[in-house]
Write a protein that holds these residues in place. Structure first.
Motif, PDB file in Angstrom:
ATOM      1  N   LEU A  57      14.185  -5.589  -6.828  1.00  0.00           N
ATOM      2  CA  LEU A  57      13.450  -5.161  -5.647  1.00  0.00           C
ATOM      3  C   LEU A  57      13.254  -3.660  -5.638  1.00  0.00           C
ATOM      4  CD1 LEU A  57      12.197  -5.753  -2.851  1.00  0.00           C
ATOM      5  CD2 LEU A  57      14.508  -5.505  -1.895  1.00  0.00           C
ATOM      6  N   VAL A  58      14.302  -2.921  -5.934  1.00  0.00           N
ATOM      7  CA  VAL A  58      14.218  -1.459  -5.840  1.00  0.00           C
ATOM      8  C   VAL A  58      13.660  -0.821  -7.109  1.00  0.00           C
ATOM      9  CG1 VAL A  58      16.141  -1.450  -4.220  1.00  0.00           C
ATOM     10  CG2 VAL A  58      16.584  -0.998  -6.641  1.00  0.00           C
ATOM     11  N   SER A  59      13.530  -1.588  -8.185  1.00  0.00           N
ATOM     12  CA  SER A  59      13.111  -1.016  -9.467  1.00  0.00           C
ATOM     13  C   SER A  59      11.713  -0.414  -9.407  1.00  0.00           C
ATOM     14  CB  SER A  59      13.166  -2.076 -10.567  1.00  0.00           C
ATOM     15  OG  SER A  59      12.202  -3.103 -10.333  1.00  0.00           O
ATOM     16  N   SER A  60      10.861  -0.948  -8.554  1.00  0.00           N
ATOM     17  CA  SER A  60       9.497  -0.441  -8.451  1.00  0.00           C
ATOM     18  C   SER A  60       9.232   0.254  -7.123  1.00  0.00           C
ATOM     19  CB  SER A  60       8.481  -1.587  -8.641  1.00  0.00           C
ATOM     20  OG  SER A  60       8.491  -2.042  -9.971  1.00  0.00           O
ATOM     21  N   ILE A  61      10.276   0.623  -6.404  1.00  0.00           N
ATOM     22  CA  ILE A  61      10.099   1.439  -5.201  1.00  0.00           C
ATOM     23  C   ILE A  61      10.089   2.889  -5.644  1.00  0.00           C
ATOM     24  CG2 ILE A  61      11.120   2.153  -3.006  1.00  0.00           C
ATOM     25  CD1 ILE A  61      12.196  -0.672  -2.677  1.00  0.00           C
ATOM     26  N   ARG A  62       8.961   3.553  -5.472  1.00  0.00           N
ATOM     27  CA  ARG A  62       8.769   4.900  -6.009  1.00  0.00           C
ATOM     28  C   ARG A  62       9.061   5.996  -4.999  1.00  0.00           C
ATOM     29  NH1 ARG A  62       8.824   3.132 -11.134  1.00  0.00           N
ATOM     30  NH2 ARG A  62       7.109   1.726 -11.610  1.00  0.00           N
ATOM     31  N   ASN A  63       9.304   5.630  -3.760  1.00  0.00           N
ATOM     32  CA  ASN A  63       9.474   6.594  -2.681  1.00  0.00           C
ATOM     33  C   ASN A  63      10.775   6.250  -1.957  1.00  0.00           C
ATOM     34  OD1 ASN A  63       9.339   8.122  -0.311  1.00  0.00           O
ATOM     35  ND2 ASN A  63       7.144   7.804  -0.042  1.00  0.00           N
ATOM     36  N   ALA A  64      11.725   7.170  -1.964  1.00  0.00           N
ATOM     37  CA  ALA A  64      13.034   6.897  -1.360  1.00  0.00           C
ATOM     38  C   ALA A  64      12.934   6.588   0.131  1.00  0.00           C
ATOM     39  CB  ALA A  64      13.958   8.093  -1.583  1.00  0.00           C
ATOM     40  N   ARG A  65      11.841   6.945   0.761  1.00  0.00           N
ATOM     41  CA  ARG A  65      11.658   6.676   2.193  1.00  0.00           C
ATOM     42  C   ARG A  65      11.662   5.178   2.483  1.00  0.00           C
ATOM     43  NH1 ARG A  65       6.769   7.039   5.711  1.00  0.00           N
ATOM     44  NH2 ARG A  65       5.529   7.486   3.856  1.00  0.00           N
ATOM     45  N   PHE A  66      11.305   4.353   1.487  1.00  0.00           N
ATOM     46  CA  PHE A  66      11.175   2.914   1.716  1.00  0.00           C
ATOM     47  C   PHE A  66      12.340   2.114   1.169  1.00  0.00           C
ATOM     48  CE2 PHE A  66       6.725   4.510   1.127  1.00  0.00           C
ATOM     49  CZ  PHE A  66       6.481   4.634   2.479  1.00  0.00           C
ATOM     50  N   LEU A  67      13.314   2.768   0.602  1.00  0.00           N
ATOM     51  CA  LEU A  67      14.432   2.047   0.017  1.00  0.00           C
ATOM     52  C   LEU A  67      15.228   1.305   1.086  1.00  0.00           C
ATOM     53  CD1 LEU A  67      15.984   1.434  -2.569  1.00  0.00           C
ATOM     54  CD2 LEU A  67      17.353   3.485  -2.144  1.00  0.00           C
ATOM     55  N   ALA A  68      15.615   2.003   2.138  1.00  0.00           N
ATOM     56  CA  ALA A  68      16.404   1.365   3.199  1.00  0.00           C
ATOM     57  C   ALA A  68      15.621   0.275   3.928  1.00  0.00           C
ATOM     58  CB  ALA A  68      16.913   2.422   4.182  1.00  0.00           C
ATOM     59  N   PRO A  69      14.346   0.521   4.333  1.00  0.00           N
ATOM     60  CA  PRO A  69      13.606  -0.560   4.997  1.00  0.00           C
ATOM     61  C   PRO A  69      13.428  -1.791   4.120  1.00  0.00           C
ATOM     62  CG  PRO A  69      12.527   1.555   5.373  1.00  0.00           C
ATOM     63  CD  PRO A  69      13.595   1.797   4.362  1.00  0.00           C
ATOM     64  N   ALA A  70      13.188  -1.593   2.824  1.00  0.00           N
ATOM     65  CA  ALA A  70      12.954  -2.740   1.936  1.00  0.00           C
ATOM     66  C   ALA A  70      14.219  -3.559   1.741  1.00  0.00           C
ATOM     67  CB  ALA A  70      12.421  -2.263   0.585  1.00  0.00           C
ATOM     68  N   THR A  71      15.349  -2.907   1.668  1.00  0.00           N
ATOM     69  CA  THR A  71      16.595  -3.640   1.447  1.00  0.00           C
ATOM     70  C   THR A  71      17.174  -4.192   2.745  1.00  0.00           C
ATOM     71  OG1 THR A  71      17.817  -1.527   1.526  1.00  0.00           O
ATOM     72  CG2 THR A  71      17.169  -2.365  -0.645  1.00  0.00           C
ATOM     73  N   ALA A  72      16.854  -3.564   3.880  1.00  0.00           N
ATOM     74  CA  ALA A  72      17.357  -4.053   5.166  1.00  0.00           C
ATOM     75  C   ALA A  72      16.672  -5.347   5.573  1.00  0.00           C
ATOM     76  CB  ALA A  72      17.165  -2.999   6.249  1.00  0.00           C
ATOM     77  N   GLU A  73      15.388  -5.470   5.289  1.00  0.00           N
ATOM     78  CA  GLU A  73      14.623  -6.677   5.595  1.00  0.00           C
ATOM     79  C   GLU A  73      13.911  -7.136   4.328  1.00  0.00           C
ATOM     80  OE1 GLU A  73      12.331  -6.594   9.190  1.00  0.00           O
ATOM     81  OE2 GLU A  73      13.609  -5.051  10.066  1.00  0.00           O
ATOM     82  N   PRO A  74      14.651  -7.667   3.389  1.00  0.00           N
ATOM     83  CA  PRO A  74      14.075  -7.994   2.085  1.00  0.00           C
ATOM     84  C   PRO A  74      13.189  -9.229   2.143  1.00  0.00           C
ATOM     85  CG  PRO A  74      16.311  -8.785   2.193  1.00  0.00           C
ATOM     86  CD  PRO A  74      16.077  -8.013   3.467  1.00  0.00           C
ATOM     87  N   PRO A  75      12.405  -9.433   1.099  1.00  0.00           N
ATOM     88  CA  PRO A  75      11.587 -10.648   1.023  1.00  0.00           C
ATOM     89  C   PRO A  75      12.457 -11.883   0.821  1.00  0.00           C
ATOM     90  CG  PRO A  75      11.494  -9.439  -1.048  1.00  0.00           C
ATOM     91  CD  PRO A  75      12.220  -8.555  -0.078  1.00  0.00           C
ATOM     92  N   LEU A  76      11.860 -13.045   1.079  1.00  0.00           N
ATOM     93  CA  LEU A  76      12.569 -14.309   0.811  1.00  0.00           C
ATOM     94  C   LEU A  76      12.987 -14.404  -0.642  1.00  0.00           C
ATOM     95  CD1 LEU A  76      10.424 -17.024   2.596  1.00  0.00           C
ATOM     96  CD2 LEU A  76      12.591 -16.053   3.354  1.00  0.00           C
ATOM     97  N   CYS A  77      12.105 -13.944  -1.511  1.00  0.00           N
ATOM     98  CA  CYS A  77      12.377 -13.983  -2.935  1.00  0.00           C
ATOM     99  C   CYS A  77      11.369 -13.088  -3.633  1.00  0.00           C
ATOM    100  CB  CYS A  77      12.296 -15.408  -3.488  1.00  0.00           C
ATOM    101  SG  CYS A  77      10.650 -16.145  -3.391  1.00  0.00           S
ATOM    102  N   ILE A  78      11.611 -12.860  -4.913  1.00  0.00           N
ATOM    103  CA  ILE A  78      10.668 -12.134  -5.764  1.00  0.00           C
ATOM    104  C   ILE A  78      10.249 -13.082  -6.877  1.00  0.00           C
ATOM    105  CG2 ILE A  78      10.250 -10.108  -7.188  1.00  0.00           C
ATOM    106  CD1 ILE A  78      12.634  -8.771  -5.791  1.00  0.00           C
ATOM    107  N   VAL A  79       8.962 -13.316  -6.985  1.00  0.00           N
ATOM    108  CA  VAL A  79       8.406 -14.164  -8.044  1.00  0.00           C
ATOM    109  C   VAL A  79       7.917 -13.251  -9.151  1.00  0.00           C
ATOM    110  CG1 VAL A  79       6.780 -16.000  -8.595  1.00  0.00           C
ATOM    111  CG2 VAL A  79       7.683 -15.788  -6.265  1.00  0.00           C
TER     112      VAL A  79
END
Length: 522
Positions: A57-79
């Motif tokens: 999930l975090v491997s393609s997050i390029r902006n640290a501003r979105f790291l916490a929001p993406a991990t706090a409410e993650p997707p159901l899954c990654i395909v």
């Protein structure tokens, strides 16, 4: 000679016919993943319980501003599809079980929307990184490139298969082809050859019904028009593009010259505004303004002697000399402008094929287009605009003119053509710990309002900015009126046509996010 450009800039300049109500999160997770299992191998579907889920999930997050929001409410899954049928299954299962899809190729969406949602919705991420094949046809001077490839992977494949050919796209090699092309694709050869989107010859896409439309004939003129600059993932999931390759000489010329205010930076940038768009199409000179300095960088499809002579005549304020200029192959140049002298110690494979980036500071982007040159007084204020102690502010100025001015506004959804002198990317970076954007970017953006394009104040879709508006969802679909607020700034008069095409191919607004094109339903 080292490139004089901040690491912050390098990391950035560097992206179905009915409504299904979302069920509960637990029900959606089990039903959606169970549905996928029929057509997608289990190892290609990562759920939050998997130890590989968060790293991916975090491997393609390029902006640290979105790291916490993406991990706090993650997707159901990654395909992580490896073929077309996996993408089709994700769409069909998402439709059937009320799960929306966020699609990413490189993860450079400047608002992070390829990995997260700002809304309380059930969603999964479709990560296209494994669909990254590039097939170059040197005789035809074309290439088929999968949407999950990066620009660096495309550049490298072209250089290996077809020396003497190149492609007009951006400077950051980790940017994904899918998002970059879908938003237009500005770059330092656009004055000669236009945008990336202007050089798309064909494409394939999985539509909102999960059906593969394998070429432009199958998708029709309207849909093919829309995906060449109309924004990512509004109309389906583009799987591949066929692009026209362009001739490049055996050696190109590059210079990097930095001027401080004491050395005449303000005067040089003031003059650059009208000189750069009128230079020969083979020559592009962009500027990075930061910390009271201006760094001028070039790409010239020729030799150093010619570019030095031209700039000494047209922009003598730079005091350009032969010692400031380097000659190299086109593929060396696309690595050098990003990595600098690292190309002397690392093979091109390591530089252009590496998809990883260091995740450091927080970033915020905005953009503008300029049609009338700013005064020297205005530039003096810009150069001295105050930043906070922990923040850094930059303006990246890229000239247009040339081929950009001769392509009609409606030829593709990207409308910023004739009459534009240059575009501006505003970038502010700051240390972590505070997700609130510091004041520099907002205050200077407000200052610039009367000085840039108007009615509407234009913006570049690939520098997505949620501050200029987000969609409102009513009755299960994004409203045209809410989309028009931001959409006309990205797409001008082309936005209405995009919304009409959206109605035709995805009236139920399955493919939607905070700034996706809404269907024009009335």
């Amino acid at each position: 000679m080292a490139v004089s450009i901040s690491i912050a800039l390098l990391l950035t300049v560097c992206f179905v016919g009915f409504y299904v109500p979302a069920p509960s999160l637990a029900a959606s997770a089990g039903d959606f993943v169970g549905c996928l299992s029929t057509d997608v191998p289990s190892q290609l579907v990562l759920t939050p319980g998997s130890p590989s889920f968060k790293p991916l999930l975090v491997s393609s997050i390029r902006n640290a501003r979105f790291l916490a929001p993406a991990t706090a409410e993650p997707p159901l899954c990654i395909v992580t599809p490896t073929n077309t049928s996996h993408v089709q299954a994700a769409v069909r299962c998402g439709r059937a079980h009320g799960v929306r899809l966020r699609v990413r190729s490189g993860g450079h969406d400047t608002e992070g929307l390829s990995s997260r949602s700002q809304r309380p919705e059930v969603f999964a991420v479709v990560d296209l990184a494994k669909l990254n094949n590039v097939h170059v046809d040197p005789q035809e001077a074309t290439a088929w490139v999968n949407a999950g490839a990066t620009i660096g992977e495309l550049y490298y494949a072209i250089s290996k298969a077809a020396p003497g050919l190149g492609f007009p796209a951006g400077v950051c090699p980790t940017v994904g082809v899918g998002g970059h092309f879908s938003g237009g694709g500005q770059g330092l050869m656009m004055r000669k050859y236009g945008l990336s989107a202007d050089n798309i010859l064909d494409a394939s896409i999985v539509n909102a019904d999960g059906i593969l439309l394998q070429d432009k004939k199958a998708m029709g003129d309207d849909l093919f028009w829309a995906i060449r600059g109309g924004g990512g993932v509004s109309f389906g999931i583009v799987l591949s593009f066929k692009v026209r390759l362009v001739p490049v000489p055996p050696m190109v010329a590059f210079f990097s010259v930095t001027k401080s205010m004491d050395q005449g930076a303000v005067e040089a940038v003031t003059k650059w505004q009208t000189v750069a768009p009128a230079l020969p199409d083979d020559l592009t000179v962009r500027v990075n303004v930061q910390q009271r300095e201006a760094n001028f960088q070039s790409l010239y499809l020729g030799n150093c002697s010619a570019v030095v002579a031209t700039l000494r005549d047209r922009l003598p304020e730079l005091n350009l000399t032969r010692a400031d200029c380097r000659e190299m192959s086109w593929v060396q140049y696309v690595a050098y402008i990003y990595f600098g002298d690292a190309i002397n110690s690392s093979p091109l494979e390591a530089l252009l094929l590496n998809r990883t980036m260091t995740l450091g500071r927080f970033y915020k982007n905005k953009s503008d287009y300029v049609k009338e040159a700013l005064t020297k007084d205005a530039w003096e204020k810009i150069f001295t605009w105050p930043t906070g102690a922990a923040a850094e502010g930059q303006l990246v100025l890229e000239p247009q003119g040339g081929r950009m001015g001769s392509i009609a506004e409606g030829d593709t959804p990207f409308p910023h053509r004739a009459g534009v002198l240059y575009n501006i990317q505003y970038l502010e970076s700051w240390a972590g710990g505070n997700t609130t954007t510091p004041s520099w970017i907002n205050t200077i953006y407000d200052f610039m309002e009367p000085l840039v394009s108007k009615n509407p104040r234009a913006a570049y879709a690939n520098y997505r900015d949620l501050d200029i508006g987000v969609n409102q969802v009513v009755g299960g679909a994004s409203t045209y009126e809410s989309g028009k607020v931001w959409g006309e700034r990205y797409f001008g008069g082309n936005f209405q046509r995009l919304a009409m095409i959206k109605r035709k191919v995805d009236a139920g607004d399955y493919f939607r996010n905070e700034q996706s094109v809404p269907p024009l339903l009335s």
